[in-house]
Design a protein around this motif. Sequence first.
Motif, PDB file in Angstrom:
ATOM      1  N   ASP A   1     -13.821   0.335   5.717  1.00  0.00           N
ATOM      2  CA  ASP A   1     -13.659  -0.734   4.969  1.00  0.00           C
ATOM      3  C   ASP A   1     -15.145  -0.937   4.452  1.00  0.00           C
ATOM      4  O   ASP A   1     -15.997  -1.106   5.363  1.00  0.00           O
ATOM      5  CB  ASP A   1     -13.399  -2.291   5.521  1.00  0.00           C
ATOM      6  CG  ASP A   1     -11.816  -2.484   5.649  1.00  0.00           C
ATOM      7  OD1 ASP A   1     -10.923  -1.520   5.253  1.00  0.00           O
ATOM      8  OD2 ASP A   1     -11.552  -3.340   6.222  1.00  0.00           O
TER       9      ASP A   1
ATOM     10  N   HIS B   1     -13.877 -10.410   8.969  1.00  0.00           N
ATOM     11  CA  HIS B   1     -13.950  -9.639   7.652  1.00  0.00           C
ATOM     12  C   HIS B   1     -15.097 -10.244   6.924  1.00  0.00           C
ATOM     13  O   HIS B   1     -16.008  -9.669   6.440  1.00  0.00           O
ATOM     14  CB  HIS B   1     -12.668  -9.540   7.013  1.00  0.00           C
ATOM     15  CG  HIS B   1     -11.661  -8.337   7.227  1.00  0.00           C
ATOM     16  ND1 HIS B   1     -11.310  -8.134   8.647  1.00  0.00           N
ATOM     17  CD2 HIS B   1     -11.241  -7.391   6.600  1.00  0.00           C
ATOM     18  CE1 HIS B   1     -10.795  -7.027   8.577  1.00  0.00           C
ATOM     19  NE2 HIS B   1     -10.631  -6.571   7.435  1.00  0.00           N
TER      20      HIS B   1
ATOM     21  N   HIS C   1     -14.770  -4.574   0.261  1.00  0.00           N
ATOM     22  CA  HIS C   1     -13.226  -4.716   0.687  1.00  0.00           C
ATOM     23  C   HIS C   1     -12.836  -5.942   0.504  1.00  0.00           C
ATOM     24  O   HIS C   1     -11.568  -6.056  -0.204  1.00  0.00           O
ATOM     25  CB  HIS C   1     -12.725  -3.944   1.895  1.00  0.00           C
ATOM     26  CG  HIS C   1     -11.292  -3.891   2.246  1.00  0.00           C
ATOM     27  ND1 HIS C   1     -10.485  -3.345   1.388  1.00  0.00           N
ATOM     28  CD2 HIS C   1     -10.755  -4.579   3.358  1.00  0.00           C
ATOM     29  CE1 HIS C   1      -9.091  -3.927   1.884  1.00  0.00           C
ATOM     30  NE2 HIS C   1      -9.475  -4.442   3.139  1.00  0.00           N
TER      31      HIS C   1
ATOM     32  N   ARG D   1       1.088  -1.252   0.004  1.00  0.00           N
ATOM     33  CA  ARG D   1      -0.137   0.053   0.029  1.00  0.00           C
ATOM     34  C   ARG D   1       0.876   1.200  -0.063  1.00  0.00           C
ATOM     35  O   ARG D   1       1.561   1.306   0.859  1.00  0.00           O
ATOM     36  CB  ARG D   1      -0.778   0.098   1.371  1.00  0.00           C
ATOM     37  CG  ARG D   1      -2.006  -1.099   1.021  1.00  0.00           C
ATOM     38  CD  ARG D   1      -2.894  -1.294   2.339  1.00  0.00           C
ATOM     39  NE  ARG D   1      -3.952  -2.151   1.924  1.00  0.00           N
ATOM     40  CZ  ARG D   1      -4.410  -3.134   2.875  1.00  0.00           C
ATOM     41  NH1 ARG D   1      -4.395  -2.866   4.063  1.00  0.00           N
ATOM     42  NH2 ARG D   1      -5.524  -3.655   2.388  1.00  0.00           N
TER      43      ARG D   1
ATOM     44  N   GLU E   1     -10.750   1.147  10.461  1.00  0.00           N
ATOM     45  CA  GLU E   1      -9.369   0.611  11.083  1.00  0.00           C
ATOM     46  C   GLU E   1      -8.359   1.644  10.969  1.00  0.00           C
ATOM     47  O   GLU E   1      -8.536   2.774  10.354  1.00  0.00           O
ATOM     48  CB  GLU E   1      -8.776  -0.584  10.108  1.00  0.00           C
ATOM     49  CG  GLU E   1      -9.479  -1.791   9.952  1.00  0.00           C
ATOM     50  CD  GLU E   1      -9.383  -2.663   8.709  1.00  0.00           C
ATOM     51  OE1 GLU E   1      -9.790  -3.777   8.958  1.00  0.00           O
ATOM     52  OE2 GLU E   1      -8.816  -2.171   7.670  1.00  0.00           O
TER      53      GLU E   1
HETATM   54  C1  UVW Z   1      -5.419  -6.230   6.457  1.00  0.00           C
HETATM   55  O1  UVW Z   1      -4.615  -5.651   5.723  1.00  0.00           O
HETATM   56  C2  UVW Z   1      -4.956  -7.527   7.070  1.00  0.00           C
HETATM   57  O2  UVW Z   1      -6.551  -5.989   6.674  1.00  0.00           O
HETATM   58  P1  UVW Z   1      -7.363  -4.568   5.859  1.00  0.00           P
HETATM   59  O3  UVW Z   1      -7.237  -4.981   4.469  1.00  0.00           O
HETATM   60  O4  UVW Z   1      -8.938  -4.787   6.389  1.00  0.00           O
HETATM   61  O5  UVW Z   1      -6.776  -3.358   6.302  1.00  0.00           O
END
Ligand code: UVW
Length: 335
Positions: free
Chosen positions: A107, A280, A111, A72, A293
């Motif tokens: 999310d 999730h 997601h 990311r 998050e």
């Molecule tokens: C993780 O990165 C494990 O979870 P998320 O994609 O929800 O941030």
Amino acid sequence: SVPDFDNLPAVEGQPQGCAWGVFDKDDKKDRYGTLNFLTPEIVAAAAKEVKDGISISLNWPLNGIKFPFPHRKAPVHKPISLREAGMGIDGFDDELEINTQFSSQWDSLCHCTLPSGETYNGFKPSVELLQTTTTEGNDLPTLDHWHSPAKGCLVARGVLIDFKRYIDETTDKTYDALDGHRITVEEIEAVAKHQGVEIKPGDVLIVRTGYTEFLENPTPEGFAKMTTMSLSGVHGTTETAKWFWNKRIAAVASDAHAFEALPPVRDNGEVAELSDLVLHKWFLNYFGTPIGELWDLKALGEYAKEKGKYSFLLTSVPLNHPGLVASPPNAIALF
Ligand code: UVW
């Protein structure tokens, strides 16, 4: 009223507790999941939480993570001189390129998907659909729908479960957010009792683990630990999910990386793949519960402790762009 987890109507091919169809109206597939618990009565009651006239931002800086983060990319901020851009005005614009998962975020239900590619209510997002959609024609449960006139974004009663403070103050354990502690629902209930706060239907339940505070000042040892992805968070099991559904929690959030503890474990205790994030699946795919998050919960925790009050009015206005999978929450807690 909706049935408890064990009494939800069976959905073919999905486990007991799958809530697809439960919130549908007039044969139209619902896109809001447990945000449907936020009835006008619940929202009006949440507004009564405001007494002190104090608002606290829960948004970590978009560039909060100060080191390369796997998969990311960090935000790119580009101030632009209007004079140099040829606009004939003195002053500035700016451009901002972000991965919406990099810092505080919601999310959306798109997601993470099931191995079948499906998510809540059988919607099947794809890069193409997410890219080509327009708000009007967008059938997917993405965040832009929170801006529909019927929704008006998120306004709810927030409840903070300050797990970090609870452990620091009530035990002699040395807890840190990187020790992979799995916070059980019994612990959530114990913290709520200790804080004197009741969890009510329609609440947004917010759990503080202390993770973003570590990211602000990462130590080399902490950083090494972090790369093993053994991180504290809520214990992801079907029993945990059942508790959240039966409490009628509208949405969840935390300062943790994934809300749930990492690595994920299966219900039999075996360590699972990252793609098997149990909560999730239950929240995004089966219940339609958005997950927040990397929220900044330090100032909230301090104010709540000072006032001895762990419930507040929560408002959140995600970005409004068609097909948006995640977004900074633009969340504030009002006391
Ligand atoms: C993780 O990165 C494990 O979870 P998320 O994609 O929800 O941030």
